[in-house]
Design a protein around this motif. Structure first.
Motif, PDB file in Angstrom:
ATOM      1  N   TYR A  92       1.680  -4.454  -7.668  1.00 26.24           N
ATOM      2  CA  TYR A  92       1.444  -3.280  -7.529  1.00 26.24           C
ATOM      3  C   TYR A  92       1.726  -2.272  -8.736  1.00 26.24           C
ATOM      4  O   TYR A  92       2.437  -2.608  -9.774  1.00 26.24           O
ATOM      5  CB  TYR A  92       2.458  -2.792  -6.184  1.00 26.24           C
ATOM      6  CG  TYR A  92       1.733  -3.649  -5.029  1.00 26.24           C
ATOM      7  CD1 TYR A  92       0.792  -3.203  -4.339  1.00 26.24           C
ATOM      8  CD2 TYR A  92       2.413  -4.792  -4.686  1.00 26.24           C
ATOM      9  CE1 TYR A  92       0.641  -3.909  -3.015  1.00 26.24           C
ATOM     10  CE2 TYR A  92       2.045  -5.463  -3.583  1.00 26.24           C
ATOM     11  CZ  TYR A  92       1.142  -4.935  -2.808  1.00 26.24           C
ATOM     12  OH  TYR A  92       0.741  -5.838  -1.418  1.00 26.24           O
ATOM     13  N   ASN A 146      -3.381   1.307  -5.710  1.00 25.17           N
ATOM     14  CA  ASN A 146      -1.970   0.697  -6.146  1.00 25.17           C
ATOM     15  C   ASN A 146      -1.999  -0.675  -6.508  1.00 25.17           C
ATOM     16  O   ASN A 146      -0.865  -1.171  -6.443  1.00 25.17           O
ATOM     17  CB  ASN A 146      -0.925   1.541  -5.226  1.00 25.17           C
ATOM     18  CG  ASN A 146      -0.801   2.804  -5.090  1.00 25.17           C
ATOM     19  OD1 ASN A 146      -1.202   3.481  -4.364  1.00 25.17           O
ATOM     20  ND2 ASN A 146      -0.358   3.389  -6.374  1.00 25.17           N
ATOM     21  N   ILE A 147      -3.144  -1.156  -6.298  1.00 28.46           N
ATOM     22  CA  ILE A 147      -2.918  -2.788  -6.815  1.00 28.46           C
ATOM     23  C   ILE A 147      -3.822  -3.061  -7.918  1.00 28.46           C
ATOM     24  O   ILE A 147      -4.682  -2.468  -8.303  1.00 28.46           O
ATOM     25  CB  ILE A 147      -3.937  -3.509  -5.595  1.00 28.46           C
ATOM     26  CG1 ILE A 147      -3.307  -3.388  -4.076  1.00 28.46           C
ATOM     27  CG2 ILE A 147      -4.180  -5.017  -5.923  1.00 28.46           C
ATOM     28  CD1 ILE A 147      -4.304  -3.987  -2.974  1.00 28.46           C
TER      29      ILE A 147
END
Length: 229
Positions: A207, A159-160
């Protein structure tokens, strides 16, 4: 569902769709009898958004006339960037000054949003509030893009989002969540949203949530003609 506000970006010139956009703003181009703008408002209403803000600049009178004639269930506020176009970042910030610290969606109407995305709206919102992040982007793997000529924007991992890699296999879909605090130290003037993204990328604070839908995005005249049939 906590988020009740959304901004639709509709101020651009649509140069990549000339000559169609010489006389009509891109958000009013139609796919299968429905304009890109109406399609975007429809998905927001279905998700439960009741307060929609739209920026405009190029041929803004046509967008105003369109909204006056249509009967939408949500409240719609049209903000005209009369003198100069504020670009994506400036346009968002100009509107979000009205929101205080409240979170909101930002939507690009160039993507063909459908009910299949409703769960992804919810996934984004849950991630945003659970992780207490500054913003979150909906991204999709390149192989799901209808336009096979699109380059990837980011590397996506846990999620980065990162872009300091050759493995940029994920594309930004045109949907994000943020709040006005992200514009700290900025003024309302023309600047691209990517400027803020770059600052967040430096500290691994940009994100993403992954979409699994086929990515249908009006990138140019060729793609538009293929999708409208």
């Amino acid at each position: 569902m906590k988020i009740k506000k959304a901004i639709i970006l509709s101020a651009g010139f649509g140069k990549r769709l000339n000559p169609l956009t010489l006389l009509k703003p891109k958000p009013l181009l139609e796919i299968k009898g429905k304009s890109l703008l109406e399609n975007t408002i429809d998905i927001l209403e279905k998700y439960g958004i009741n307060d929609v803000w739209i920026n405009s600049h190029y041929l803004s009178d046509q967008i105003k006339n369109f909204l006056d004639k249509k009967k939408f269930n949500c409240s719609i506020n049209l903000i005209e960037e009369k003198k100069n176009i504020l670009n994506t970042g400036g346009g968002i910030y100009n509107i979000s000054n009205n929101f205080g610290k409240e979170a909101f969606f930002v939507v690009n109407p160039d993507t063909l949003w459908s009910e299949k995305y409703l769960n992804e709206f919810l996934m984004m919102e849950n991630f945003y509030f659970k992780k207490k992040v500054k913003n979150v982007l909906l991204v999709v793997e390149k192989k799901l893009s209808f336009d096979k000529n699109l380059n990837g924007d980011f590397k996506f991992e846990n999620n980065i989002l990162k872009n300091n890699s050759f493995e940029k296999d994920f594309i930004y879909t045109g949907l994000q969540i943020m709040n006005n605090q992200i514009f700290k130290n900025y003024n309302v003037k023309p600047f691209p949203m990517i400027k803020i993204w770059k600052d967040l990328l430096k500290t691994n604070q940009l994100y993403g949530v992954e979409s699994f839908q086929e990515f249908l995005h009006i990138t140019n005249l060729e793609i538009y003609n293929k999708l409208k049939n």
